[in-house]
Design a protein around this motif. Structure first.
Motif, short mmCIF file in Angstrom:
data_model
loop_
_atom_site.label_atom_id
_atom_site.label_comp_id
_atom_site.label_asym_id
_atom_site.label_seq_id
_atom_site.Cartn_x
_atom_site.Cartn_y
_atom_site.Cartn_z
N THR A 196 0.84 -1.20 0.00
CA THR A 196 0.00 0.00 0.00
C THR A 196 0.87 1.24 0.00
O THR A 196 2.00 1.22 0.48
CB THR A 196 -0.94 0.06 1.23
OG1 THR A 196 -0.16 -0.08 2.40
CG2 THR A 196 -2.00 -1.00 1.19
N PRO A 234 0.11 -2.37 9.27
CA PRO A 234 -1.16 -1.86 8.76
C PRO A 234 -1.25 -1.92 7.24
O PRO A 234 -2.33 -1.97 6.68
CB PRO A 234 -1.20 -0.40 9.22
CG PRO A 234 -0.22 -0.30 10.31
CD PRO A 234 0.80 -1.36 10.07
N ASP A 277 -3.24 -4.97 5.44
CA ASP A 277 -4.69 -4.96 5.29
C ASP A 277 -5.12 -3.61 4.69
O ASP A 277 -5.28 -2.62 5.40
CB ASP A 277 -5.36 -5.19 6.65
CG ASP A 277 -6.86 -5.40 6.54
OD1 ASP A 277 -7.36 -5.53 5.39
OD2 ASP A 277 -7.52 -5.44 7.58
N ASP A 336 -7.95 -2.50 3.36
CA ASP A 336 -9.24 -1.94 3.75
C ASP A 336 -9.17 -1.26 5.12
O ASP A 336 -9.73 -0.19 5.32
CB ASP A 336 -10.32 -3.04 3.75
CG ASP A 336 -10.56 -3.58 2.34
OD1 ASP A 336 -10.46 -2.77 1.38
OD2 ASP A 336 -10.81 -4.79 2.21
N THR A 337 -8.48 -1.90 6.05
CA THR A 337 -8.33 -1.31 7.39
C THR A 337 -7.54 -0.01 7.31
O THR A 337 -7.91 0.99 7.94
CB THR A 337 -7.60 -2.30 8.33
OG1 THR A 337 -8.31 -3.53 8.33
CG2 THR A 337 -7.52 -1.75 9.73
N LEU A 338 -6.49 -0.01 6.53
CA LEU A 338 -5.67 1.20 6.38
C LEU A 338 -6.49 2.33 5.73
O LEU A 338 -6.41 3.47 6.16
CB LEU A 338 -4.43 0.91 5.54
CG LEU A 338 -3.45 2.07 5.39
CD1 LEU A 338 -2.86 2.44 6.74
CD2 LEU A 338 -2.35 1.72 4.42
N LYS A 339 -7.29 1.99 4.74
CA LYS A 339 -8.10 3.00 4.06
C LYS A 339 -9.13 3.60 5.02
O LYS A 339 -9.46 4.78 4.93
CB LYS A 339 -8.78 2.39 2.84
CG LYS A 339 -9.32 3.43 1.90
CD LYS A 339 -9.38 2.89 0.50
CE LYS A 339 -9.99 3.96 -0.36
NZ LYS A 339 -9.27 4.21 -1.56
N GLN A 340 -9.62 2.81 5.97
CA GLN A 340 -10.55 3.32 6.98
C GLN A 340 -9.82 4.20 8.00
O GLN A 340 -10.36 5.20 8.48
CB GLN A 340 -11.26 2.18 7.70
CG GLN A 340 -12.29 1.47 6.85
CD GLN A 340 -12.90 0.28 7.57
OE1 GLN A 340 -12.53 -0.03 8.69
NE2 GLN A 340 -13.83 -0.39 6.91
N LEU A 341 -8.59 3.81 8.37
CA LEU A 341 -7.81 4.58 9.35
C LEU A 341 -7.43 5.95 8.81
O LEU A 341 -7.42 6.93 9.56
CB LEU A 341 -6.54 3.83 9.74
CG LEU A 341 -6.67 2.70 10.72
CD1 LEU A 341 -5.34 1.96 10.85
CD2 LEU A 341 -7.12 3.21 12.07
#
Length: 153
Positions: free
Chosen positions: A76, A110, A113, A115-120
């Motif tokens: 990412t 981080p 993942d 999707d988790t990073l994009k939410q953070l």
């Protein structure tokens, strides 16, 4: 007679030397030594940062998956607009300036993942980054890798 003369000369030399040494010791005793304050560990810890490292605040522009920066692949990456530089270490080749738009590659967990990073770190979110500068293989450009980040509330 010659022996007595030699003995007197030797005794005279020793007596003169001992007086000069005594005078030097007296002048050393008179001079006070300046006190030097030792630095405290907490003082050093607050102001130091590792070489090739920059601590900055930036606004997220985009988060991408499987990016390649300078022939190096990252799971990412994020494109940011630098708001301000907090601190930088020594040996920075290409210094970052406020207002500059840069892409950082994520190296640690981080990044695994997406999707988790994009939410953070959603778009237009202000984030505090600690990044490390590395030169590209051709030495003409720089790649920045995220060591750590913290979102601003």
């Amino acid at each position: 007679m010659d022996k007595i003369l030699y003995i007197l000369i030797v005794v005279g030399l020793f007596s003169c030397k001992s007086n000069s040494i005594a005078q030097e010791k007296e002048t050393e005793k008179i001079k006070p030594k300046p006190k030097v304050e030792k630095p405290k560990f907490s003082d050093l810890q607050d102001n130091t940062i590792d070489p090739n490292t920059v601590h900055l605040i930036a606004v997220i522009q985009d988060v991408t998956k499987n990016a390649s920066i300078c022939e190096k692949s990252f799971k990412t990456a994020t494109t940011v607009k630098v708001k301000r530089i907090i601190n930088s270490g020594s040996s920075i080749t290409n210094m970052i300036s406020p207002g500059q738009e840069i892409t950082f590659g994520f190296m640690n967990s981080p990044a695994n993942d997406f999707d988790t990073l994009k939410q953070l770190i959603p778009k237009n979110k202000e984030v505090s980054f600690k990044i490390r500068e590395n030169l590209c293989p051709d030495m003409s450009k720089t790649v920045y890798e995220v060591i750590g980040f913290k979102t601003k509330d």
